[in-house]
Design an enzyme around this catalytic site. Structure first.
Site, PDB file in Angstrom:
ATOM      1  CD  GLU A 201      44.399  -6.490 -13.528  1.00  0.00           C
ATOM      2  OE1 GLU A 201      45.004  -5.417 -13.647  1.00  0.00           O
ATOM      3  OE2 GLU A 201      43.531  -6.885 -14.344  1.00  0.00           O
ATOM      4  CG  ASP A 202      43.798  -2.733 -11.512  1.00  0.00           C
ATOM      5  OD1 ASP A 202      43.436  -3.885 -11.841  1.00  0.00           O
ATOM      6  OD2 ASP A 202      43.306  -1.711 -12.031  1.00  0.00           O
TER       7      ASP A 202
ATOM      8  CG  ASP B 259      35.191  -6.677  -9.799  1.00  0.00           C
ATOM      9  OD1 ASP B 259      34.797  -6.739  -8.631  1.00  0.00           O
ATOM     10  OD2 ASP B 259      34.519  -6.150 -10.704  1.00  0.00           O
TER      11      ASP B 259
ATOM     12  CG  PHE C 123      34.048   1.464  -8.595  1.00  0.00           C
ATOM     13  CD1 PHE C 123      34.030   0.319  -9.389  1.00  0.00           C
ATOM     14  CD2 PHE C 123      34.795   2.551  -9.015  1.00  0.00           C
ATOM     15  CE1 PHE C 123      34.744   0.259 -10.580  1.00  0.00           C
ATOM     16  CE2 PHE C 123      35.511   2.503 -10.210  1.00  0.00           C
ATOM     17  CZ  PHE C 123      35.478   1.353 -10.990  1.00  0.00           C
TER      18      PHE C 123
ATOM     19  NE  ARG D 194      43.965   4.870 -15.664  1.00  0.00           N
ATOM     20  CZ  ARG D 194      43.402   3.659 -15.707  1.00  0.00           C
ATOM     21  NH1 ARG D 194      43.599   2.813 -14.721  1.00  0.00           N
ATOM     22  NH2 ARG D 194      42.642   3.297 -16.723  1.00  0.00           N
TER      23      ARG D 194
HETATM   24  P1  IMP Z   1      37.469  -8.573 -13.563  1.00  0.00           P
HETATM   25  O1  IMP Z   1      37.686  -9.130 -14.922  1.00  0.00           O
HETATM   26  O2  IMP Z   1      36.019  -8.409 -13.246  1.00  0.00           O
HETATM   27  O3  IMP Z   1      38.199  -9.303 -12.474  1.00  0.00           O
HETATM   28  O4  IMP Z   1      37.937  -7.081 -13.637  1.00  0.00           O
HETATM   29  C1  IMP Z   1      39.172  -6.631 -13.317  1.00  0.00           C
HETATM   30  C2  IMP Z   1      39.302  -5.197 -13.791  1.00  0.00           C
HETATM   31  O5  IMP Z   1      38.134  -4.435 -13.480  1.00  0.00           O
HETATM   32  C3  IMP Z   1      40.433  -4.499 -13.086  1.00  0.00           C
HETATM   33  O6  IMP Z   1      41.612  -4.609 -13.797  1.00  0.00           O
HETATM   34  C4  IMP Z   1      39.943  -3.063 -13.034  1.00  0.00           C
HETATM   35  O7  IMP Z   1      40.346  -2.379 -14.181  1.00  0.00           O
HETATM   36  C5  IMP Z   1      38.450  -3.148 -13.040  1.00  0.00           C
HETATM   37  N1  IMP Z   1      37.873  -2.963 -11.694  1.00  0.00           N
HETATM   38  C6  IMP Z   1      37.188  -3.844 -10.964  1.00  0.00           C
HETATM   39  N2  IMP Z   1      36.800  -3.332  -9.784  1.00  0.00           N
HETATM   40  C7  IMP Z   1      37.271  -2.075  -9.769  1.00  0.00           C
HETATM   41  C8  IMP Z   1      37.204  -1.017  -8.801  1.00  0.00           C
HETATM   42  O8  IMP Z   1      36.660  -1.116  -7.683  1.00  0.00           O
HETATM   43  N3  IMP Z   1      37.822   0.146  -9.155  1.00  0.00           N
HETATM   44  C9  IMP Z   1      38.449   0.312 -10.357  1.00  0.00           C
HETATM   45  N4  IMP Z   1      38.533  -0.632 -11.273  1.00  0.00           N
HETATM   46  C10 IMP Z   1      37.944  -1.822 -10.989  1.00  0.00           C
HETATM   47 MG    MG Z   2      42.494  -2.705 -14.999  1.00  0.00          MG
END
Ligand code: IMP
Ligand code: MG
Length: 185
Positions: free
Chosen positions: A98-99, A102, A151, A164
């Site tokens: 995963e990237d 969050d 962000f 991206r």
């Molecule tokens: P989570 O379910 O809240 O953990 O969200 C994860 C997803 O939110 C990641 O795969 C990203 O696509 C997106 N995301 C969360 N924070 C960022 C950020 O700072 N920049 C870009 N995408 C983010």
């Molecule tokens: Mg993502």
């Protein structure tokens, strides 16, 4: 530097060095095994391509896509599968790539879903981790960098599908997403 960013948080050189270290750790941990690496589209795709090439194991690649934020910057906690893996994962050693972690909702959901399919093992490898934002117990097994609660875009990460292709991870100017929000109201 792109005009929409405040500053570079992680340079492409720092990222490349850390990706190499993570790949070496995975190579050590899975010695003698083959692994199925699953890329969570689309944010992880550049990281995935780099780390997969640096892992010295028998590696198979697959892809999943889940619903994301759209043009927003925070998660709803609801996850929808848009594209599933193309093969059964039962009995396989799986690494989800995963990237960024969050809130943790996306990976928590995917972890449960995939664990129900009885892989031999399932680990999470994420380039970035934003621990201040966590709303779940989810933790990554391999994490590249812990980042502050800002962000970020670049190296695969987007805001509204933009940025991206920036080679570095950069902090986006808040006015970019705040002005989009105001336009919607
Ligand atoms: P989570 O379910 O809240 O953990 O969200 C994860 C997803 O939110 C990641 O795969 C990203 O696509 C997106 N995301 C969360 N924070 C960022 C950020 O700072 N920049 C870009 N995408 C983010
Ligand atoms: Mg993502």
């Amino acid at each position: 530097m792109h005009p929409d960013v405040i500053r570079v948080l992680l340079t492409k050189e720092e990222i490349a060095a850390r990706v190499k270290e993570m790949a070496a750790e995975i190579t050590r941990d899975y010695q003698g095994k083959s692994v199925l690496m699953i890329c969570i589209l689309r944010g992880a795709v550049l990281f995935f391509a780099d780390i997969a090439r640096a892992i010295d194991l028998d590696v198979r690649l697959d892809f999943m896509a889940v619903s994301s934020y759209g043009a927003g910057v925070s998660t709803s906690g609801e996850v929808r599968i848009i594209k599933d893996v193309s093969q059964p994962i039962e009995g396989l050693d799986v690494i989800l790539v995963e990237d960024i972690i969050d809130t943790g909702h996306t990976l928590q959901y995917l972890k449960r879903l995939l664990n129900n399919r009885n892989p031999a093992s399932l680990k999470i490898c994420s380039l970035l981790d934003k621990p201040d934002r966590r709303e779940t117990e989810l933790e990554g097994d391999y994490v590249g960098f812990r980042v502050p609660n800002e962000f970020v875009v670049g190296y695969g990460l987007d805001y509204a599908e933009k940025y991206r292709n920036l080679p570095d991870v950069c902090i986006l100017k808040p006015e970019i997403y705040l002005s989009a929000k105001n336009k919607k109201c």
